[in-house]
Design an enzyme around this catalytic site. Sequence first.
Site, PDB file in Angstrom:
ATOM      1  N   GLY A 155     -10.160  -9.134 -15.747  1.00  0.00           N
ATOM      2  CA  GLY A 155     -10.602 -10.411 -15.615  1.00  0.00           C
ATOM      3  C   GLY A 155     -10.287 -11.200 -16.987  1.00  0.00           C
ATOM      4  O   GLY A 155      -9.851 -10.853 -17.873  1.00  0.00           O
ATOM      5  N   CYS A 156     -10.162 -12.573 -16.510  1.00  0.00           N
ATOM      6  CA  CYS A 156     -10.078 -13.768 -17.637  1.00  0.00           C
ATOM      7  C   CYS A 156     -11.414 -13.690 -18.505  1.00  0.00           C
ATOM      8  O   CYS A 156     -11.191 -14.535 -19.380  1.00  0.00           O
ATOM      9  CB  CYS A 156      -9.588 -14.902 -17.129  1.00  0.00           C
ATOM     10  SG  CYS A 156     -11.043 -15.603 -16.368  1.00  0.00           S
ATOM     11  N   GLY A 157     -12.449 -13.094 -18.191  1.00  0.00           N
ATOM     12  CA  GLY A 157     -13.542 -13.367 -18.971  1.00  0.00           C
ATOM     13  C   GLY A 157     -14.521 -14.490 -18.609  1.00  0.00           C
ATOM     14  O   GLY A 157     -15.512 -14.659 -19.297  1.00  0.00           O
ATOM     15  N   VAL A 158     -14.240 -15.016 -17.641  1.00  0.00           N
ATOM     16  CA  VAL A 158     -15.101 -16.160 -16.962  1.00  0.00           C
ATOM     17  C   VAL A 158     -15.625 -15.680 -15.549  1.00  0.00           C
ATOM     18  O   VAL A 158     -14.765 -15.519 -14.755  1.00  0.00           O
ATOM     19  CB  VAL A 158     -14.287 -17.469 -16.753  1.00  0.00           C
ATOM     20  CG1 VAL A 158     -15.153 -18.622 -16.301  1.00  0.00           C
ATOM     21  CG2 VAL A 158     -13.674 -17.632 -18.126  1.00  0.00           C
ATOM     22  N   VAL A 161     -14.398 -12.969 -12.511  1.00  0.00           N
ATOM     23  CA  VAL A 161     -12.968 -13.338 -11.542  1.00  0.00           C
ATOM     24  C   VAL A 161     -11.814 -12.961 -12.272  1.00  0.00           C
ATOM     25  O   VAL A 161     -11.751 -12.908 -13.655  1.00  0.00           O
ATOM     26  CB  VAL A 161     -12.906 -14.684 -11.100  1.00  0.00           C
ATOM     27  CG1 VAL A 161     -14.337 -14.782 -10.238  1.00  0.00           C
ATOM     28  CG2 VAL A 161     -13.170 -15.644 -12.117  1.00  0.00           C
TER      29      VAL A 161
END
Length: 312
Positions: A155-158, A161
């Site tokens: 994930g992108c950390g947000v 997602v």
Amino acid sequence: MNATTEHAPAPAPVPAPDAGPGAADAACAAPPAIAALRTHAVARHRLGEGGAVSIQAEPQVLASEVPIALVFNGISHAVMMGTPSDLEDFALGFALTEGILDSAADCYGIEVRTVAAQAAGLPAGMDGIEVQLDVASRCFARLKDRRRSMSGRTGCGVCGVDSFAALDLSFDPLPAHDWIARVDADTVCAAIAALPPLQLLNAEAGAVHAAGWAGLDGQLTDVLEDVGRHNALDKLVGRLSRTGRLGEAGFVVLSSRGSHELVRKCAKVGIAALATISAPTAMGVQMAELIGLRFWGLCRPPKAVLYAPGRT
């Protein structure tokens, strides 16, 4: 009441639950037996000249916050922490605002069961709740595709997602409504002022959000509560959908800030106006402007701030 409108500066560029008996076992039972409120012994203190002084121990009512698993056609999709009340409304509203279902007709039945802590792998005394939805095969296939696309990726950390594009922040504009300007400062303030007496759980525990539905006269017809503001909104959406009123003229009032996910959930089901007691976030306002949602914030009668005018 003559409310004062404060305009914000322009932003920078279903079917009812299935009553049939479910398959019972030692770990599960229906309906849920977890109370929305619990009592806990506390020691009250006050500050005196010599420092804090204990007054006495007494029971205090606390809001329950329990894990709620949402299961679609036998596949667990999400576990949310929430208040164990109005769970059929919550599950249906979540499925609609998250785009899992297209309409209430896509849900054929809902069953709510408690799950003992030991069976759920939870700490002793912390039972969970499972809400099982029987949904249309078309919607279930779409849900499985979404789950496969997210599986095994970093994930992108947000929001959990895998990319910025997957945040699902883009929507088709809401349709124009000739009644939207009637959701004015007087109407919004009337609805906000009527909300506290109807927040029954919050009156007991002091830690529960509310989502209410108001008509164009500012009168509240429904108020749903939850420890999570987004859960409360999902419960309200589910209630409106289950009673065939989701497309009626009116607006949502929330005892919270106006963050982007609340605007997004409203847009997903065609709700065209929203009013929140606290201030909005910048992204919430930007999203409201883009989709044409009428957005009031800092609604503290007799004042309210109009951040986005909506589409007329």
